[in-house]
Design a protein around this motif. Structure first.
Motif, PDB file in Angstrom:
ATOM      1  N   LEU A  52      -3.104   6.533 -12.953  1.00  0.00           N
ATOM      2  CA  LEU A  52      -3.819   5.419 -12.344  1.00  0.00           C
ATOM      3  C   LEU A  52      -2.794   4.597 -11.581  1.00  0.00           C
ATOM      4  O   LEU A  52      -1.815   4.119 -12.164  1.00  0.00           O
ATOM      5  N   ARG A  53      -3.000   4.460 -10.275  1.00  0.00           N
ATOM      6  CA  ARG A  53      -2.156   3.598  -9.456  1.00  0.00           C
ATOM      7  C   ARG A  53      -2.941   2.317  -9.178  1.00  0.00           C
ATOM      8  O   ARG A  53      -4.089   2.371  -8.724  1.00  0.00           O
TER       9      ARG A  53
ATOM     10  N   HIS B 292       0.268 -11.171  -8.170  1.00  0.00           N
ATOM     11  CA  HIS B 292      -0.085  -9.766  -7.978  1.00  0.00           C
ATOM     12  C   HIS B 292       0.665  -8.876  -8.963  1.00  0.00           C
ATOM     13  O   HIS B 292       1.743  -9.237  -9.448  1.00  0.00           O
ATOM     14  N   VAL B 293       0.084  -7.715  -9.199  1.00  0.00           N
ATOM     15  CA  VAL B 293       0.785  -6.641  -9.918  1.00  0.00           C
ATOM     16  C   VAL B 293       0.618  -5.359  -9.116  1.00  0.00           C
ATOM     17  O   VAL B 293      -0.417  -5.138  -8.472  1.00  0.00           O
ATOM     18  N   LEU B 294       1.631  -4.515  -9.149  1.00  0.00           N
ATOM     19  CA  LEU B 294       1.573  -3.186  -8.549  1.00  0.00           C
ATOM     20  C   LEU B 294       2.236  -2.233  -9.530  1.00  0.00           C
ATOM     21  O   LEU B 294       3.381  -2.460  -9.944  1.00  0.00           O
ATOM     22  N   GLY B 295       1.520  -1.191  -9.914  1.00  0.00           N
ATOM     23  CA  GLY B 295       2.116  -0.336 -10.932  1.00  0.00           C
ATOM     24  C   GLY B 295       1.479   1.024 -11.081  1.00  0.00           C
ATOM     25  O   GLY B 295       0.569   1.427 -10.345  1.00  0.00           O
ATOM     26  N   LYS B 296       1.989   1.740 -12.070  1.00  0.00           N
ATOM     27  CA  LYS B 296       1.526   3.083 -12.411  1.00  0.00           C
ATOM     28  C   LYS B 296       1.192   3.116 -13.896  1.00  0.00           C
ATOM     29  O   LYS B 296       1.907   2.538 -14.722  1.00  0.00           O
TER      30      LYS B 296
ATOM     31  N   VAL C 223      -7.411  13.117  -5.580  1.00  0.00           N
ATOM     32  CA  VAL C 223      -7.352  11.666  -5.791  1.00  0.00           C
ATOM     33  C   VAL C 223      -8.740  11.069  -5.607  1.00  0.00           C
ATOM     34  O   VAL C 223      -9.493  11.474  -4.709  1.00  0.00           O
ATOM     35  N   VAL C 224      -9.069  10.100  -6.440  1.00  0.00           N
ATOM     36  CA  VAL C 224     -10.235   9.235  -6.239  1.00  0.00           C
ATOM     37  C   VAL C 224      -9.726   7.834  -5.925  1.00  0.00           C
ATOM     38  O   VAL C 224      -8.869   7.311  -6.637  1.00  0.00           O
ATOM     39  N   GLU C 225     -10.220   7.246  -4.832  1.00  0.00           N
ATOM     40  CA  GLU C 225      -9.908   5.852  -4.518  1.00  0.00           C
ATOM     41  C   GLU C 225     -11.179   5.031  -4.705  1.00  0.00           C
ATOM     42  O   GLU C 225     -12.203   5.294  -4.063  1.00  0.00           O
ATOM     43  N   VAL C 226     -11.108   4.046  -5.579  1.00  0.00           N
ATOM     44  CA  VAL C 226     -12.258   3.203  -5.894  1.00  0.00           C
ATOM     45  C   VAL C 226     -12.199   1.945  -5.041  1.00  0.00           C
ATOM     46  O   VAL C 226     -11.204   1.229  -5.033  1.00  0.00           O
ATOM     47  N   GLY C 227     -13.296   1.665  -4.319  1.00  0.00           N
ATOM     48  CA  GLY C 227     -13.323   0.480  -3.469  1.00  0.00           C
ATOM     49  C   GLY C 227     -12.396   0.633  -2.286  1.00  0.00           C
ATOM     50  O   GLY C 227     -11.461  -0.142  -2.094  1.00  0.00           O
ATOM     51  N   ALA C 228     -12.667   1.615  -1.430  1.00  0.00           N
ATOM     52  CA  ALA C 228     -11.754   1.934  -0.325  1.00  0.00           C
ATOM     53  C   ALA C 228     -11.789   0.914   0.799  1.00  0.00           C
ATOM     54  O   ALA C 228     -10.927   0.947   1.681  1.00  0.00           O
ATOM     55  N   GLY C 229     -12.773   0.006   0.790  1.00  0.00           N
ATOM     56  CA  GLY C 229     -12.855  -0.996   1.839  1.00  0.00           C
ATOM     57  C   GLY C 229     -12.986  -0.361   3.205  1.00  0.00           C
ATOM     58  O   GLY C 229     -13.764   0.577   3.404  1.00  0.00           O
TER      59      GLY C 229
ATOM     60  N   ARG D 289       0.833  -1.209   0.000  1.00  0.00           N
ATOM     61  CA  ARG D 289       0.000   0.000   0.000  1.00  0.00           C
ATOM     62  C   ARG D 289       0.868   1.259   0.000  1.00  0.00           C
ATOM     63  O   ARG D 289       0.571   2.239  -0.684  1.00  0.00           O
ATOM     64  N   GLN D 290       1.921   1.233   0.792  1.00  0.00           N
ATOM     65  CA  GLN D 290       2.816   2.385   0.877  1.00  0.00           C
ATOM     66  C   GLN D 290       3.443   2.682  -0.486  1.00  0.00           C
ATOM     67  O   GLN D 290       3.504   3.840  -0.917  1.00  0.00           O
ATOM     68  N   ARG D 291       3.914   1.636  -1.151  1.00  0.00           N
ATOM     69  CA  ARG D 291       4.491   1.828  -2.486  1.00  0.00           C
ATOM     70  C   ARG D 291       3.454   2.345  -3.477  1.00  0.00           C
ATOM     71  O   ARG D 291       3.751   3.170  -4.346  1.00  0.00           O
ATOM     72  N   LEU D 292       2.229   1.835  -3.352  1.00  0.00           N
ATOM     73  CA  LEU D 292       1.161   2.226  -4.263  1.00  0.00           C
ATOM     74  C   LEU D 292       0.904   3.724  -4.228  1.00  0.00           C
ATOM     75  O   LEU D 292       0.686   4.353  -5.265  1.00  0.00           O
ATOM     76  N   LEU D 293       0.950   4.309  -3.044  1.00  0.00           N
ATOM     77  CA  LEU D 293       0.530   5.695  -2.854  1.00  0.00           C
ATOM     78  C   LEU D 293       1.679   6.696  -2.849  1.00  0.00           C
ATOM     79  O   LEU D 293       1.439   7.908  -2.887  1.00  0.00           O
TER      80      LEU D 293
END
Length: 214
Positions: free
Chosen positions: A135-136, A204-208, A41-47, A30-34
């Protein structure tokens, strides 16, 4: 986190397990993502809002969408602890309550696996992003074709998994869907989590990515 209208059993299970998942390594992802985000910012599906405390101070506002009632209540509590201004709203990813080209970044964190119409959600993300906006994404995705894990994903997605895990599908090729929606992927890290486990949801994937300026 999945975009759900109502899934009370899974929502409560997720809210109990997710803090331990963060301690096991999801929090670092999560830290890397943000990292490095700024502006609107819009966060979709914030849980239940576990991303909120990790937004950098360069972010001016976060519009956090969460249609599942139990998770939305927890996200509202989490918003009060965030270092930036967070507004939690009842809305699905297929209908983002923001004007065209009005935000600097959209965040998708473990949500594109479970939305009903992935293409429609990505089209909405494209719509609200300004040209050049980011898009993150941090998602679990399809394993490579030809392997045993990919076969397992097809079986579980066609049977029990979506019913047990809030509509989640393990075998979506989300990276390809992001590109097909018109985004340009700038960075991507592919890994298994938890490491060394053969869970259907391990790849998993994490990207920009960004919306091109023209």
């Amino acid at each position: 986190m999945p975009t759900l209208r109502r899934h009370p059993v899974f929502a409560r299970l997720y809210s109990r397990l997710s803090p331990e998942m963060d301690r096991q390594g999801v929090g670092e992802h999560r830290q890397r993502l943000l990292a490095g985000l700024s502006g609107r910012v819009v966060e979709v599906g914030a849980g239940n809002g576990l991303n909120f405390v990790r937004y950098p101070p360069t972010v001016s506002t976060v519009l956090a969408l969460e249609p599942e009632p139990h998770l939305r209540r927890l996200a509202g509590e989490g918003a009060a602890q965030a270092p930036v201004a967070v507004e939690v709203v009842d809305a699905p990813g297929e209908n983002i309550p923001a004007a065209d080209g009005s935000v600097d970044a959209v965040v998708a964190s473990l949500v594109l696996c479970s939305v009903r119409d992935q293409d429609a959600v990505l089209a909405e993300m494209w719509r609200v992003l300004r040209p050049g906006g980011q898009l993150r994404f941090y998602e679990h995705v399809a394993a490579p074709d030809g392997g045993r894990l990919r076969t397992v994903q097809r079986v579980v997605d066609a049977t029990v998994w979506p019913h047990l895990v809030g509509g989640c599908h393990t075998g979506r090729d989300t990276e390809a869907a992001i590109s097909a929606a018109g985004f340009v992927i700038d960075e991507v890290d592919r890994f298994h989590f938890p490491p060394g486990q053969a869970s259907p949801a391990a790849p998993h994937v994490l990207g920009k990515a960004h919306r091109p300026a023209s």
